[in-house]
Design a protein around this motif. Structure first.
Motif, PDB file in Angstrom:
ATOM      1  N   PRO A 205      75.123  52.507  -7.225  1.00  0.00           N
ATOM      2  CA  PRO A 205      74.887  51.498  -8.236  1.00  0.00           C
ATOM      3  C   PRO A 205      75.615  50.185  -8.261  1.00  0.00           C
ATOM      4  N   THR A 206      76.658  50.125  -7.143  1.00  0.00           N
ATOM      5  CA  THR A 206      77.359  48.881  -7.027  1.00  0.00           C
ATOM      6  C   THR A 206      76.890  48.159  -5.780  1.00  0.00           C
ATOM      7  N   ALA A 207      75.821  48.450  -5.381  1.00  0.00           N
ATOM      8  CA  ALA A 207      75.038  47.726  -4.141  1.00  0.00           C
ATOM      9  C   ALA A 207      74.205  46.575  -4.590  1.00  0.00           C
ATOM     10  N   LYS A 208      74.021  45.711  -4.111  1.00  0.00           N
ATOM     11  CA  LYS A 208      73.103  44.599  -4.356  1.00  0.00           C
ATOM     12  C   LYS A 208      71.854  44.775  -3.544  1.00  0.00           C
ATOM     13  N   PRO A 209      70.527  44.836  -4.075  1.00  0.00           N
ATOM     14  CA  PRO A 209      70.418  45.513  -5.587  1.00  0.00           C
ATOM     15  C   PRO A 209      70.846  47.019  -5.350  1.00  0.00           C
ATOM     16  N   PRO A 210      70.725  47.832  -6.640  1.00  0.00           N
ATOM     17  CA  PRO A 210      71.063  48.836  -6.775  1.00  0.00           C
ATOM     18  C   PRO A 210      70.241  49.972  -5.919  1.00  0.00           C
ATOM     19  N   VAL A 211      70.844  50.890  -5.199  1.00  0.00           N
ATOM     20  CA  VAL A 211      70.054  51.852  -4.452  1.00  0.00           C
ATOM     21  C   VAL A 211      69.539  52.910  -5.204  1.00  0.00           C
ATOM     22  N   CYS A 212      68.047  53.611  -5.380  1.00  0.00           N
ATOM     23  CA  CYS A 212      68.019  54.734  -5.996  1.00  0.00           C
ATOM     24  C   CYS A 212      67.197  55.414  -5.122  1.00  0.00           C
ATOM     25  N   LYS A 213      67.069  57.021  -5.179  1.00  0.00           N
ATOM     26  CA  LYS A 213      66.365  57.786  -4.335  1.00  0.00           C
ATOM     27  C   LYS A 213      65.459  58.672  -5.219  1.00  0.00           C
ATOM     28  N   ILE A 214      64.274  58.900  -4.684  1.00  0.00           N
ATOM     29  CA  ILE A 214      63.348  59.885  -5.371  1.00  0.00           C
ATOM     30  C   ILE A 214      63.627  61.229  -5.083  1.00  0.00           C
ATOM     31  N   MET A 215      64.166  62.152  -5.643  1.00  0.00           N
ATOM     32  CA  MET A 215      64.218  63.444  -5.007  1.00  0.00           C
ATOM     33  C   MET A 215      64.341  64.474  -6.159  1.00  0.00           C
ATOM     34  N   ASP A 216      64.310  65.690  -5.951  1.00  0.00           N
ATOM     35  CA  ASP A 216      64.271  66.996  -6.722  1.00  0.00           C
ATOM     36  C   ASP A 216      65.883  66.956  -7.087  1.00  0.00           C
ATOM     37  N   TYR A 217      66.380  66.530  -8.252  1.00  0.00           N
ATOM     38  CA  TYR A 217      67.781  66.564  -8.685  1.00  0.00           C
ATOM     39  C   TYR A 217      68.397  67.992  -8.977  1.00  0.00           C
ATOM     40  N   GLY A 218      67.337  68.949  -9.420  1.00  0.00           N
ATOM     41  CA  GLY A 218      68.148  70.073  -9.561  1.00  0.00           C
ATOM     42  C   GLY A 218      68.108  70.886  -8.317  1.00  0.00           C
ATOM     43  N   LYS A 219      67.436  70.817  -7.326  1.00  0.00           N
ATOM     44  CA  LYS A 219      67.500  71.490  -6.006  1.00  0.00           C
ATOM     45  C   LYS A 219      68.385  70.796  -5.401  1.00  0.00           C
ATOM     46  N   TYR A 220      68.769  69.562  -5.647  1.00  0.00           N
ATOM     47  CA  TYR A 220      69.853  68.701  -4.930  1.00  0.00           C
ATOM     48  C   TYR A 220      71.381  69.331  -5.547  1.00  0.00           C
ATOM     49  N   ARG A 221      71.295  69.631  -6.868  1.00  0.00           N
ATOM     50  CA  ARG A 221      72.662  70.018  -7.466  1.00  0.00           C
ATOM     51  C   ARG A 221      72.909  71.773  -7.124  1.00  0.00           C
ATOM     52  N   TYR A 222      71.711  72.255  -7.017  1.00  0.00           N
ATOM     53  CA  TYR A 222      71.892  73.919  -6.229  1.00  0.00           C
ATOM     54  C   TYR A 222      72.368  73.706  -4.930  1.00  0.00           C
ATOM     55  N   GLN A 223      71.977  72.746  -4.129  1.00  0.00           N
ATOM     56  CA  GLN A 223      72.713  72.984  -2.753  1.00  0.00           C
ATOM     57  C   GLN A 223      73.798  72.276  -2.668  1.00  0.00           C
ATOM     58  N   GLN A 224      74.408  71.610  -3.438  1.00  0.00           N
ATOM     59  CA  GLN A 224      75.723  71.049  -3.589  1.00  0.00           C
ATOM     60  C   GLN A 224      76.673  72.167  -4.027  1.00  0.00           C
ATOM     61  N   SER A 225      76.425  72.871  -5.063  1.00  0.00           N
ATOM     62  CA  SER A 225      77.112  73.948  -5.492  1.00  0.00           C
ATOM     63  C   SER A 225      77.263  75.287  -4.438  1.00  0.00           C
ATOM     64  N   LYS A 226      76.117  75.275  -3.598  1.00  0.00           N
ATOM     65  CA  LYS A 226      76.218  76.157  -2.497  1.00  0.00           C
ATOM     66  C   LYS A 226      77.399  75.919  -1.611  1.00  0.00           C
ATOM     67  N   LYS A 227      77.216  74.566  -1.171  1.00  0.00           N
ATOM     68  CA  LYS A 227      78.113  74.105  -0.055  1.00  0.00           C
ATOM     69  C   LYS A 227      79.622  74.094  -0.491  1.00  0.00           C
ATOM     70  N   GLU A 228      79.951  73.815  -2.024  1.00  0.00           N
ATOM     71  CA  GLU A 228      81.296  74.134  -2.502  1.00  0.00           C
ATOM     72  C   GLU A 228      81.596  75.469  -2.501  1.00  0.00           C
ATOM     73  N   LYS A 229      80.914  76.355  -2.807  1.00  0.00           N
ATOM     74  CA  LYS A 229      81.436  77.636  -2.961  1.00  0.00           C
ATOM     75  C   LYS A 229      81.393  78.253  -1.246  1.00  0.00           C
ATOM     76  N   GLU A 230      80.610  77.887  -0.250  1.00  0.00           N
ATOM     77  CA  GLU A 230      80.802  78.316   1.014  1.00  0.00           C
ATOM     78  C   GLU A 230      82.307  77.560   1.527  1.00  0.00           C
ATOM     79  N   ALA A 231      82.443  76.320   1.036  1.00  0.00           N
ATOM     80  CA  ALA A 231      83.872  75.649   1.381  1.00  0.00           C
ATOM     81  C   ALA A 231      85.098  76.328   0.693  1.00  0.00           C
ATOM     82  N   ARG A 232      84.846  76.920  -0.417  1.00  0.00           N
ATOM     83  CA  ARG A 232      86.126  77.554  -0.865  1.00  0.00           C
ATOM     84  C   ARG A 232      86.305  78.972  -0.253  1.00  0.00           C
ATOM     85  N   LYS A 233      85.035  79.623   0.048  1.00  0.00           N
ATOM     86  CA  LYS A 233      85.324  80.846   0.854  1.00  0.00           C
ATOM     87  C   LYS A 233      86.007  80.671   2.071  1.00  0.00           C
TER      88      LYS A 233
END
Length: 154
Positions: free
Chosen positions: A35-63
């Protein structure tokens, strides 16, 4: 705003309504990345899938991370040699398991008038485990207890 597709290809700079329309046609979400870039950068993606993958990465790191516990050994200044050796064996076992060890010498009554006895005990303990441990916090008198913390060598 600058718009980027899910695979990383640039769609260019366009107004918000047009970017939302493109995301809707692709049945994906428009997510603001920078949001702070000039102009702001947006990405077209499946946000639910992105959040799921992030939670899996965090769980793996905790393990994979090692949890370090602090074990405590309590002794008295008038401890006998055999009892000291038993406590020393426990300290060695804790250090080999990768835990830190808090060695506490507890004083009662007039024993507090001779703190040098406790210093000698704790120094002896530190010398005995010197091959596998380092003194993280040297012996220090706190109230009626003298405390030293040992950590395993990495």
């Amino acid at each position: 705003m600058r718009v980027v597709k899910e695979d990383g290809t640039q769609l260019g700079i366009m107004p918000l309504k047009e970017a939302l329309k493109i995301a809707e046609e692709m049945e994906l979400d428009l997510v603001e990345i920078a949001p702070t870039a000039k102009p702001p950068v947006c990405k077209i993606m499946d946000y639910g899938k992105y959040r799921y993958q992030q939670s899996k990465k965090e769980k793996e790191a905790r393990k994979k991370q090692k949890i370090i516990n602090v074990k405590e050994i309590k002794i008295r200044p008038t401890i006998e040699e055999h009892d000291f050796q038993v406590k020393l064996k426990n300290v060695l076992r804790f250090l080999e398991d990768g835990d830190k060890v808090k060695v506490t010498v507890m004083f009662r009554g007039r024993e507090l008038s001779h703190p040098e006895i406790a210093y000698e005990l704790l120094n002896k303990m530190a010398q005995e485990v010197g091959s596998i441990a380092v003194v993280e916090r040297p012996a220090k008198l706190e109230g009626r207890n003298m405390i030293m913390i040992l950590a395993p060598k990495s």
